[in-house]
Design an enzyme around this catalytic site. Structure first.
Site, PDB file in Angstrom:
ATOM      1  N   CYS A 183      34.697 -24.435  19.319  1.00 48.37           N
ATOM      2  CA  CYS A 183      33.550 -24.796  18.491  1.00 48.37           C
ATOM      3  C   CYS A 183      33.753 -24.506  17.018  1.00 48.37           C
ATOM      4  CB  CYS A 183      32.259 -24.167  18.996  1.00 48.37           C
ATOM      5  SG  CYS A 183      32.267 -22.388  19.018  1.00 48.37           S
ATOM      6  N   GLN A 235      18.766 -15.109  18.081  1.00 44.79           N
ATOM      7  CA  GLN A 235      18.325 -16.243  18.905  1.00 44.79           C
ATOM      8  C   GLN A 235      16.925 -16.020  19.490  1.00 44.79           C
ATOM      9  OE1 GLN A 235      19.799 -19.234  19.533  1.00 44.79           O
ATOM     10  NE2 GLN A 235      21.574 -18.802  18.264  1.00 44.79           N
TER      11      GLN A 235
HETATM   12  C1  LIG Z   1      23.637 -17.617  14.277  1.00 43.43           C
HETATM   13  C2  LIG Z   1      23.840 -16.259  14.830  1.00 43.43           C
HETATM   14  C3  LIG Z   1      24.287 -15.196  14.021  1.00 43.43           C
HETATM   15  C4  LIG Z   1      24.686 -15.402  12.583  1.00 43.43           C
HETATM   16  O1  LIG Z   1      23.598 -15.659  11.740  1.00 43.43           O
HETATM   17  P1  LIG Z   1      23.874 -16.266  10.269  1.00 43.43           P
HETATM   18  O2  LIG Z   1      22.553 -16.227   9.602  1.00 43.43           O
HETATM   19  O3  LIG Z   1      24.379 -17.652  10.496  1.00 43.43           O
HETATM   20  O4  LIG Z   1      24.881 -15.375   9.628  1.00 43.43           O
HETATM   21  C5  LIG Z   1      24.407 -13.953  14.581  1.00 43.43           C
HETATM   22  N1  LIG Z   1      24.097 -13.732  15.864  1.00 43.43           N
HETATM   23  C6  LIG Z   1      23.663 -14.708  16.685  1.00 43.43           C
HETATM   24  C7  LIG Z   1      23.321 -14.404  18.084  1.00 43.43           C
HETATM   25  C8  LIG Z   1      23.530 -16.009  16.191  1.00 43.43           C
HETATM   26  O5  LIG Z   1      23.111 -16.972  17.007  1.00 43.43           O
END
Ligand SMILES: *Cc1c(COP(=O)(O)O)cnc(C)c1O
Length: 406
Positions: free
Chosen positions: A335, A190
């Site tokens: 969710c 993020q």
């Molecule tokens: C979206 C997300 C993931 C997973 O990433 P993908 O590419 O969808 O596998 C892992 N950690 C966090 C904090 C995320 O927001």
């Protein structure tokens, strides 16, 4: 009142769920299409078509590395954030096991890619400490220090939380781990492209990232592993990615990811300024709703993140009605799994079940306008009031049969 439909098409909905995924940028799409048309060779092939693809791949690796202060040979491309989290944690666990160190420290509000991997390791004999997250959604560095034992092989703590957006004191935690000689991983999915991240300054040994959270393609991510740390393969096969991740590389996706990341990092300051103003206006607007509360620290949070609990309502109904009003958002509860369990993140910061059920996450995009900010505030106020109008829990609260918590 809530049954009206603004008549917005799918296209002009207000998209406020950028923490779930982002729209690919024009640059990323154009880059990907160009690569698919032109450089579609296999980078392992020795003839020129293959070598062109290889060059594009290695240039992308240099770009990604440069943007986080890493060396190109410290970057390994994966299918996304989940795979990167899995591989890093497995690698640290294997290194630890060889030395008889089988203790891992993490937090209760990590992404499931981390939590579920840790749960599996526990079944394999590892001891996992999940630190408490405080009401403000922040981990306290001294509590990490206190939890480190002689047999600790890894500390894994996310950079920014995907639900409540809180940004952790990563540099301080990293410094503690360095001093104690414990490997430190951060899930920065993020954070990358949204807030500054530098693996050297922030004392990071391992990092995970995902392109679809910064306007790149889905199914592409990367991990950073500090030079000298041996990785464990999740996928066996060919010698791609220095033999650490078999499978022909998704060259168009990887090159598009690098282009999206460069673009996101270069416009980060400008975007953050705009987003913070919009975010804070939405927060101020929603705070006017009685018996509501912002989740997570108001300042140490992602520029795009607003997360609220509203007493007496269900998050799912809120989402469906907002969708009818042309706003796409998310709720912590129910969710992904389709289960009715409230968000583990909201429970981790101490929200009780009833309150955690009435949550709303808005993760706004850089292109949000002032008019859209106002529209979001109005719509949420309307929908919360409407839902409370026929909520039995709200009726009990108003009748004094139940105590208000917020
Ligand atoms: C979206 C997300 C993931 C997973 O990433 P993908 O590419 O969808 O596998 C892992 N950690 C966090 C904090 C995320 O927001």
């Amino acid at each position: 009142m809530c049954s009206y439909n603004k008549g917005r098409g799918h296209i002009d909905m207000i998209y406020a769920d950028n923490a779930a995924t982002t729209k690919m940028s024009k640059t990323a799409i154009d880059t990907m299409v160009a690569l698919m048309n032109e450089e579609w060779g296999n980078p392992s092939s020795l003839y020129s078509r293959g070598q062109k693809a290889k060059e594009a791949l290695e240039t992308a690796r240099e770009t990604v590395a440069g943007l986080i202060g890493a060396q190109p040979n410290e970057i390994l491309f994966t299918s996304g954030g989940s795979e990167a989290d899995n591989q890093v944690i497995r690698s640290a666990a294997e290194l630890g096991k060889k030395k008889g160190k089988m203790h891992i420290i993490s937090t209760a509000f990590e992404h499931h890619a981390v939590l579920h991997t840790l749960a599996k390791l526990e079944k394999e004999g590892f001891d996992v400490t999940l630190l408490d997250v405080h009401e403000d959604g922040l981990v306290v560095p001294s509590e990490v220090e206190d939890a480190i034992r002689d047999d600790t092989c890894l500390v894994t703590i996310m950079f920014a939380n995907n639900e409540i957006g809180t940004i952790q004191p990563i540099r301080e935690i990293g410094a503690i781990c360095r001093e104690k000689g414990v490997l430190f991983h951060t899930d920065a999915v993020q954070a990358i492209g949204h807030v500054p991240v530098n693996v050297v300054d922030d004392n990071i040994d391992f990092l995970s990232a995902s392109a679809h959270k910064f306007h790149g393609p889905k199914g592409v991510g990367f991990l950073y592993a500090k030079k000298g740390i041996r990785l464990t393969n999740l996928i066996e096969g060919g010698a791609q990615e220095r033999g650490k991740r078999a499978g022909t590389e998704n060259v168009p996706g990887i090159v598009a990811a690098a282009a999206a990341m460069k673009e996101a990092c270069e416009s980060m300051d400008e975007h953050a300024k705009h987003l913070v103003a919009a975010r804070d206006k939405i927060i101020a607007g929603l705070e006017e709703i009685p018996h509501s509360a912002l989740n997570g620290d108001p300042i140490r949070r992602l520029p795009s993140n607003v997360n609220f609990c509203f007493e007496g309502i269900e998050g799912e109904s809120l989402l469906l009605l907002l969708d009818q009003k042309g706003i796409q958002a998310s709720s912590g509860s129910a969710c992904t799994s389709g289960s009715l369990d409230p968000s583990h993140v909201l429970l981790a910061i101490g929200r009780i079940h009833d309150v955690a059920h009435g949550s709303l996450r808005l993760s706004i995009g850089e292109d949000i306008t002032d008019a859209e900010v106002d529209e979001i505030i109005e719509a949420v106020k309307d929908v919360v009031a409407y839902l409370r109008g026929f909520s039995p829990i709200w009726r009990d609260l108003m009748a004094g049969k139940k105590e208000f918590i917020l």
